[in-house]
Design a protein around this motif. Structure first.
Motif, PDB file in Angstrom:
ATOM      1  N   LEU A   1       2.598 -10.948   0.320  1.00  0.00           N
ATOM      2  CA  LEU A   1       3.944 -10.943   0.896  1.00  0.00           C
ATOM      3  C   LEU A   1       4.847 -11.987   0.227  1.00  0.00           C
ATOM      4  CD1 LEU A   1       3.164 -10.573   4.713  1.00  0.00           C
ATOM      5  CD2 LEU A   1       3.892  -8.788   3.117  1.00  0.00           C
ATOM      6  N   SER A   2       4.270 -13.095  -0.197  1.00  0.00           N
ATOM      7  CA  SER A   2       5.056 -14.138  -0.859  1.00  0.00           C
ATOM      8  C   SER A   2       5.556 -13.655  -2.215  1.00  0.00           C
ATOM      9  CB  SER A   2       4.211 -15.407  -1.030  1.00  0.00           C
ATOM     10  OG  SER A   2       3.776 -15.904   0.214  1.00  0.00           O
ATOM     11  N   VAL A   3       4.678 -13.029  -3.002  1.00  0.00           N
ATOM     12  CA  VAL A   3       5.088 -12.512  -4.310  1.00  0.00           C
ATOM     13  C   VAL A   3       6.125 -11.408  -4.133  1.00  0.00           C
ATOM     14  CG1 VAL A   3       4.300 -11.408  -6.435  1.00  0.00           C
ATOM     15  CG2 VAL A   3       2.864 -13.123  -5.320  1.00  0.00           C
ATOM     16  N   GLY A   4       5.899 -10.537  -3.144  1.00  0.00           N
ATOM     17  CA  GLY A   4       6.843  -9.460  -2.900  1.00  0.00           C
ATOM     18  C   GLY A   4       8.231  -9.976  -2.585  1.00  0.00           C
ATOM     19  N   GLN A   5       8.308 -11.064  -1.839  1.00  0.00           N
ATOM     20  CA  GLN A   5       9.628 -11.618  -1.512  1.00  0.00           C
ATOM     21  C   GLN A   5      10.355 -12.118  -2.758  1.00  0.00           C
ATOM     22  OE1 GLN A   5       9.814 -14.168   2.220  1.00  0.00           O
ATOM     23  NE2 GLN A   5       7.606 -13.883   2.030  1.00  0.00           N
ATOM     24  N   ILE A   6       9.634 -12.703  -3.677  1.00  0.00           N
ATOM     25  CA  ILE A   6      10.275 -13.235  -4.876  1.00  0.00           C
ATOM     26  C   ILE A   6      10.775 -12.108  -5.782  1.00  0.00           C
ATOM     27  CG2 ILE A   6       9.853 -14.555  -6.999  1.00  0.00           C
ATOM     28  CD1 ILE A   6       7.849 -16.259  -5.380  1.00  0.00           C
ATOM     29  N   TYR A   7      10.029 -10.994  -5.839  1.00  0.00           N
ATOM     30  CA  TYR A   7      10.289 -10.001  -6.884  1.00  0.00           C
ATOM     31  C   TYR A   7      10.897  -8.676  -6.419  1.00  0.00           C
ATOM     32  CZ  TYR A   7       7.745 -12.750 -10.366  1.00  0.00           C
ATOM     33  OH  TYR A   7       7.359 -13.722 -11.248  1.00  0.00           O
ATOM     34  N   LEU A   8      10.504  -8.156  -5.260  1.00  0.00           N
ATOM     35  CA  LEU A   8      10.729  -6.730  -4.995  1.00  0.00           C
ATOM     36  C   LEU A   8      11.951  -6.436  -4.124  1.00  0.00           C
ATOM     37  CD1 LEU A   8       7.137  -5.292  -4.418  1.00  0.00           C
ATOM     38  CD2 LEU A   8       8.429  -5.576  -6.551  1.00  0.00           C
ATOM     39  N   LEU A   9      12.640  -5.354  -4.507  1.00  0.00           N
ATOM     40  CA  LEU A   9      13.672  -4.740  -3.679  1.00  0.00           C
ATOM     41  C   LEU A   9      13.138  -3.537  -2.926  1.00  0.00           C
ATOM     42  CD1 LEU A   9      16.931  -4.579  -5.876  1.00  0.00           C
ATOM     43  CD2 LEU A   9      16.655  -5.766  -3.706  1.00  0.00           C
ATOM     44  N   ASP A  10      12.167  -2.878  -3.501  1.00  0.00           N
ATOM     45  CA  ASP A  10      11.659  -1.627  -2.927  1.00  0.00           C
ATOM     46  C   ASP A  10      10.209  -1.448  -3.351  1.00  0.00           C
ATOM     47  OD1 ASP A  10      11.628   0.716  -1.498  1.00  0.00           O
ATOM     48  OD2 ASP A  10      13.293   1.648  -2.579  1.00  0.00           O
ATOM     49  N   ASN A  11       9.605  -0.343  -2.863  1.00  0.00           N
ATOM     50  CA  ASN A  11       8.207  -0.041  -3.165  1.00  0.00           C
ATOM     51  C   ASN A  11       7.306  -1.181  -2.695  1.00  0.00           C
ATOM     52  OD1 ASN A  11       5.963   1.298  -4.177  1.00  0.00           O
ATOM     53  ND2 ASN A  11       6.379   0.785  -6.322  1.00  0.00           N
ATOM     54  N   PRO A  12       7.432  -1.575  -1.432  1.00  0.00           N
ATOM     55  CA  PRO A  12       6.798  -2.820  -0.978  1.00  0.00           C
ATOM     56  C   PRO A  12       5.275  -2.811  -1.044  1.00  0.00           C
ATOM     57  CG  PRO A  12       7.667  -1.595   0.885  1.00  0.00           C
ATOM     58  CD  PRO A  12       8.186  -0.914  -0.335  1.00  0.00           C
ATOM     59  N   LEU A  13       4.647  -1.637  -0.878  1.00  0.00           N
ATOM     60  CA  LEU A  13       3.186  -1.594  -0.919  1.00  0.00           C
ATOM     61  C   LEU A  13       2.656  -0.993  -2.219  1.00  0.00           C
ATOM     62  CD1 LEU A  13       2.425  -0.711   2.793  1.00  0.00           C
ATOM     63  CD2 LEU A  13       1.709  -2.763   1.567  1.00  0.00           C
ATOM     64  N   LEU A  14       3.549  -0.879  -3.230  1.00  0.00           N
ATOM     65  CA  LEU A  14       3.165  -0.379  -4.555  1.00  0.00           C
ATOM     66  C   LEU A  14       2.450   0.965  -4.472  1.00  0.00           C
ATOM     67  CD1 LEU A  14       1.926  -3.676  -6.270  1.00  0.00           C
ATOM     68  CD2 LEU A  14       4.205  -2.672  -6.305  1.00  0.00           C
ATOM     69  N   ARG A  15       2.976   1.861  -3.651  1.00  0.00           N
ATOM     70  CA  ARG A  15       2.356   3.177  -3.503  1.00  0.00           C
ATOM     71  C   ARG A  15       2.852   4.175  -4.539  1.00  0.00           C
ATOM     72  NH1 ARG A  15       2.156   3.039   3.144  1.00  0.00           N
ATOM     73  NH2 ARG A  15       0.246   1.768   3.219  1.00  0.00           N
ATOM     74  N   GLU A  16       3.700   3.679  -5.422  1.00  0.00           N
ATOM     75  CA  GLU A  16       4.101   4.438  -6.601  1.00  0.00           C
ATOM     76  C   GLU A  16       4.219   3.432  -7.733  1.00  0.00           C
ATOM     77  OE1 GLU A  16       8.385   5.563  -6.746  1.00  0.00           O
ATOM     78  OE2 GLU A  16       8.340   5.051  -4.599  1.00  0.00           O
ATOM     79  N   PRO A  17       4.217   3.900  -8.963  1.00  0.00           N
ATOM     80  CA  PRO A  17       4.325   2.954 -10.087  1.00  0.00           C
ATOM     81  C   PRO A  17       5.580   2.104  -9.974  1.00  0.00           C
ATOM     82  CG  PRO A  17       3.685   5.116 -10.872  1.00  0.00           C
ATOM     83  CD  PRO A  17       4.023   5.285  -9.416  1.00  0.00           C
ATOM     84  N   LEU A  18       5.465   0.861 -10.375  1.00  0.00           N
ATOM     85  CA  LEU A  18       6.572  -0.087 -10.255  1.00  0.00           C
ATOM     86  C   LEU A  18       7.610   0.200 -11.333  1.00  0.00           C
ATOM     87  CD1 LEU A  18       7.453  -2.583  -8.609  1.00  0.00           C
ATOM     88  CD2 LEU A  18       6.382  -4.004 -10.372  1.00  0.00           C
ATOM     89  N   ARG A  19       8.847   0.429 -10.913  1.00  0.00           N
ATOM     90  CA  ARG A  19       9.937   0.709 -11.841  1.00  0.00           C
ATOM     91  C   ARG A  19      10.963  -0.430 -11.803  1.00  0.00           C
ATOM     92  NH1 ARG A  19       9.573   5.618  -9.028  1.00  0.00           N
ATOM     93  NH2 ARG A  19      11.627   5.293  -8.081  1.00  0.00           N
ATOM     94  N   ALA A  20      11.826  -0.435 -12.782  1.00  0.00           N
ATOM     95  CA  ALA A  20      12.814  -1.520 -12.896  1.00  0.00           C
ATOM     96  C   ALA A  20      13.666  -1.633 -11.657  1.00  0.00           C
ATOM     97  CB  ALA A  20      13.685  -1.285 -14.139  1.00  0.00           C
ATOM     98  N   GLU A  21      14.054  -0.479 -11.083  1.00  0.00           N
ATOM     99  CA  GLU A  21      14.942  -0.522  -9.917  1.00  0.00           C
ATOM    100  C   GLU A  21      14.253  -1.056  -8.667  1.00  0.00           C
ATOM    101  OE1 GLU A  21      13.773   3.910 -10.470  1.00  0.00           O
ATOM    102  OE2 GLU A  21      14.197   2.132 -11.716  1.00  0.00           O
TER     103      GLU A  21
END
Length: 778
Positions: free
Chosen positions: A23-43
């Motif tokens: 959850l800490s890494v997700g807060q720093i980096y992610l806007l969407d796809n929080p549980l990485l259930r699809e490949p990580l894209r730029a958006e």
């Protein structure tokens, strides 16, 4: 009896730790796809990557292990985070415990809630990157390093069942305030206070450099901690399973030791345990990025993968990093923490993120206050008799202490008696849990007066005390309160921010009493002469700050009572400790303080439109203004003079700028729209100009105050050095009232001669002329 951690316990702890790290890494980096259930894209990645990873895994590790201890021992615990830039970790743990969703209902415990949690972090319209007021469970923002340990001690004073786990970052440990804070254990009473468990978290680096305590041998570090009066315990490693095992066992040991001390404090000061936790910076993150080592180096401090949105290689590394925590094992299909991990968190207010002490306003009880009117000095005629204002206030404070022995303390850097509040020692002692020898004065473990020659510690203890729901008063020499300028900044920002957080309850005000002030530091000299703290305070948000300059004893009593009853302010009171003239009866003083500013009819000679206004704020400026008014009445009886005294400095601002501000109409009624105003002010003259620059009559406002002229001299020579004396004020009136002009040339010359004579007297006799020092209105 608490049981040692089993292999199954440690496996679950590791999973919980992984969840917090994820959850800490997700807060720093992610806007969407929080549980990485699809490949990580730029958006899916934030365009601006802000936050601090390096310290976060260590903070998460300690939090998980503390949760185990809380459940086993039913501990009442706070988590104070020195490395406040590890904000994503504390937010993550509050979310895992459920308290985050309780106070922010839009961020539920599901996939959508996790997406919102990630998106808000360091994002416009979201939350800051530090352990800010928005973080449940926090009393310490940590944006400015050095104050975690002193805040933790302030929190546990008079909270006998409270344990504050305080994480001290190894960068923070290099600051002066933190170095002094280790001495707080000499002021802790095991019988009536709680306990601080310091954890020195050594991950080796600051932003770009190694840290001192991480680069000295362990035996030297252990000796340092023992010298501070602690029993150190080391947990060192970089292999998670071994560190979990060692930390769990160590935490069990130190908590057993704490329980034993609390059960039988003994007659000597205990050597309270502390932990040194040495783990890699950026632990469990990328080991290398672009061919350079990251984990275990300064490069892990902030965002290890800085180009994730635009660099496919970095994005792939981020995806691999986040998958390494195995989120599919941690969260169910709906995005909720799996039940066996959720069961690891304590329940209700035993959760550190929901501990009521971290929202002290919820625990705040009103002070049991004596009636300040009972301490009034008798005033038969204005400016005819004297009293020492802070000494009388000290009797009032004494009785506040006596009536509130569980929620009020007095703080000061070795200056409580010097500032004439020694009456408090009739009912209490100075808190002291070190050696006492014959001849010592009022030292005892259970004392209510907190004195140490560190303004930082006095301020920090008081802040921690207030933030956990109690009350206090900080008394200091005016010139040296500047030492805590930046601490005041941080507290003011906390108060301002919490005004907009509905679930944060208001706390008691932070009250300063500044005495031994600029005009009566004639014996100590230039080094002790500086009234600029007022300028600093007035820069803060208007909803938060209040500044009072009571001119005599009865007004000080009224102001003091008001400030101690108030909520969520920073109140600054400036009052002299030497005997000074008294002006107002108690009834008059109360009315004057309620108004904050008013005309003193007895001192002027007109009820109608004046030719000139003599204004004043502060006890010495008031004295000099009244003496000037008397001279004008004697030598220019035809001159219509109005005398205006200001107690509440914020009244000078427009109502649009401060809640206490005056309307234009009210201001003009007092100070006139077009007549000269000679203003004698306690501080730097330009502060009055700042407060009144938009007033219609500002061009006629002439301010006298401190202009950085000082030395070791007599009290009256001190005001003459700064042109604040009565003779110079009369000269100012002559220079600015057109009707006087050359008609008063003789009087002006007499005033110049009087200044020369006064100075000559001091050079010959070493004291002020008794006609000046003993002046009264009579």
């Amino acid at each position: 009896m608490p049981q040692p951690a089993t292999a199954d316990d440690l496996a679950l702890l590791d999973a919980y730790w992984r969840a917090a790290n994820y959850l800490s890494v997700g807060q720093i980096y992610l806007l969407d796809n929080p549980l990485l259930r699809e490949p990580l894209r730029a958006e899916h990645v934030k365009p601006r990557l802000l936050g601090h990873w390096g310290t976060t895994p260590g903070l998460n590790l300690l939090y998980a292990h503390m949760n185990r201890a809380i459940r086993q021992r039913d501990l009442n615990a706070l988590y104070v985070t020195g490395p406040g830039h590890g904000g994503p970790g504390l937010v993550a743990n509050a979310y895992l415990e459920g308290s985050y969703s309780e106070v922010y209902s839009s961020l539920g415990e599901d996939v959508d809630g996790m997406r919102g949690l990630f998106r808000q972090f360091s994002f416009p319209g979201g939350i800051p990157s530090h352990v800010a007021p928005e973080t449940p469970g926090s009393i310490h923002e940590g944006g400015e390093l050095g104050y975690a340990l002193v805040h933790a001690y302030g929190a546990v004073f008079d909270n006998p069942d409270l344990l504050a786990l305080c994480v001290v970052g190894d960068g923070e440990a290099e600051t002066g305030p933190l170095a002094a804070s280790w001495h707080s254990n000499k002021f802790l009473d095991p019988r009536r206070d709680g306990v601080v468990l310091p954890v020195l978290h050594l991950n080796g680096y600051k932003i770009a450099n190694p840290t001192v305590l991480a680069r000295i041998p362990d035996d030297e570090l252990a000796s340092l901690m023992r010298g501070y009066g602690h029993t150190p315990h080391f947990v060192v490693g970089d292999e998670p399973s071994a560190v979990h095992q060692e930390l769990a066992a160590t935490l069990d040991t130190v908590l057993d030791d704490i329980a034993a001390i609390k059960a039988d404090p003994g007659s000597k000061r205990p050597a309270w345990p502390m932990i040194v936790l040495r783990t890699p910076k950026g632990w469990t993150g990328p080991k290398e990025v672009d061919g350079k080592q990251v984990e275990g180096t300064f490069r892990a401090h902030q965002v290890p993968l800085a180009g994730t949105r635009t660099d496919a290689g970095h994005r792939a590394q981020l995806e691999e990093w986040m998958h390494s925590y195995r989120p599919e094992e941690l969260f169910d299909a709906d995005g909720r923490l799996v039940p066996e991990l959720r069961a690891l968190a304590p329940e209700g207010t035993r959760r550190m993120s929901a501990n009521p002490h971290a929202n002290g306003g919820r625990l705040l009880r009103d002070l049991a206050m004596p009636d300040f009117r009972n301490y009034a000095v008798e005033v038969e005629k204005p400016a005819a008799s004297t009293s020492a204002a802070t000494a009388v206030l000290g009797e009032f404070v004494r009785d506040v202490v006596a009536r509130n022995d569980d929620r009020f303390r007095l703080f000061g850097p070795d200056e409580v008696a010097s500032n004439r509040l020694q009456a408090a020692f009739e009912v209490t002692d100075r808190a002291w849990n070190a050696t006492v020898i014959d001849g010592d004065d009022h030292l005892a473990p259970g004392g209510r007066v907190m004195e140490i020659l560190s303004e930082h510690l006095c301020q920090g203890w008081l802040e921690g005390y207030l933030l956990t729901g109690r009350h206090g008063l900080f008394t200091s020499y005016e010139a040296f309160i500047h030492i805590v300028d930046s601490m005041l900044n941080q507290h003011a920002k906390w108060l301002k921010t919490t005004l907009g957080i509905p679930w944060r309850a208001p706390i008691a005000s932070l009250n300063y009493l500044l005495s031994s002030h600029v005009w009566r530091q004639d014996h100590n000299g230039f080094s002790h002469q500086d009234p600029g703290f007022l300028d600093h305070v007035i820069n803060k948000k208007a909803e938060i700050v209040r500044v009072y300059l009571p001119p005599d004893t009865n007004t000080l009593l009224s102001v003091g009572d008001h400030c101690l009853r108030s909520r969520h302010y920073i109140n600054v009171i400036v009052a002299g400790k030497q005997p000074q003239l008294t002006y107002l009866t108690m009834d008059q003083a109360i009315a004057h303080c309620i108004r904050g500013v008013g005309i003193w009819e007895w001192a002027g000679n007109t009820e109608g439109e004046p030719d000139v206004v003599l204004a004043c704020a502060g006890d010495i400026p008031t004295l000099e203004t009244l003496a000037a008014a008397k001279l004008l009445r004697e030598h220019c009886p035809e001159l219509e003079v109005r005398v205006v005294n200001v107690v509440d400095l914020m009244r000078l601002q427009p109502a649009s700028e401060h809640p206490h501000g005056m309307s234009e109409r009210d201001f003009d009624a007092l100070f006139t729209p077009d007549k000269p105003v000679i203003f004698a002010f306690h501080g730097y003259p330009w502060l009055i100009h700042r407060l009144t620059y938009s007033r219609s009559n500002h061009h006629n406002l002439h301010v006298r105050g401190y202009k950085e002229e000082g030395t070791t001299t007599t009290p009256f020579d001190m005001v003459m050095l700064n042109d604040l004396d009565r003779f110079h004020l009369v000269m100012d009136v002559i220079d600015r009232v057109p009707a006087l002009g050359s008609n008063a040339a003789v009087l002006r010359q007499r005033m110049e001669d009087a200044r020369l004579a006064a100075r000559r007297y001091t050079r010959e006799h070493g004291e002020d002329d008794p006609a000046i020092s003993g002046w009264t209105w009579e």
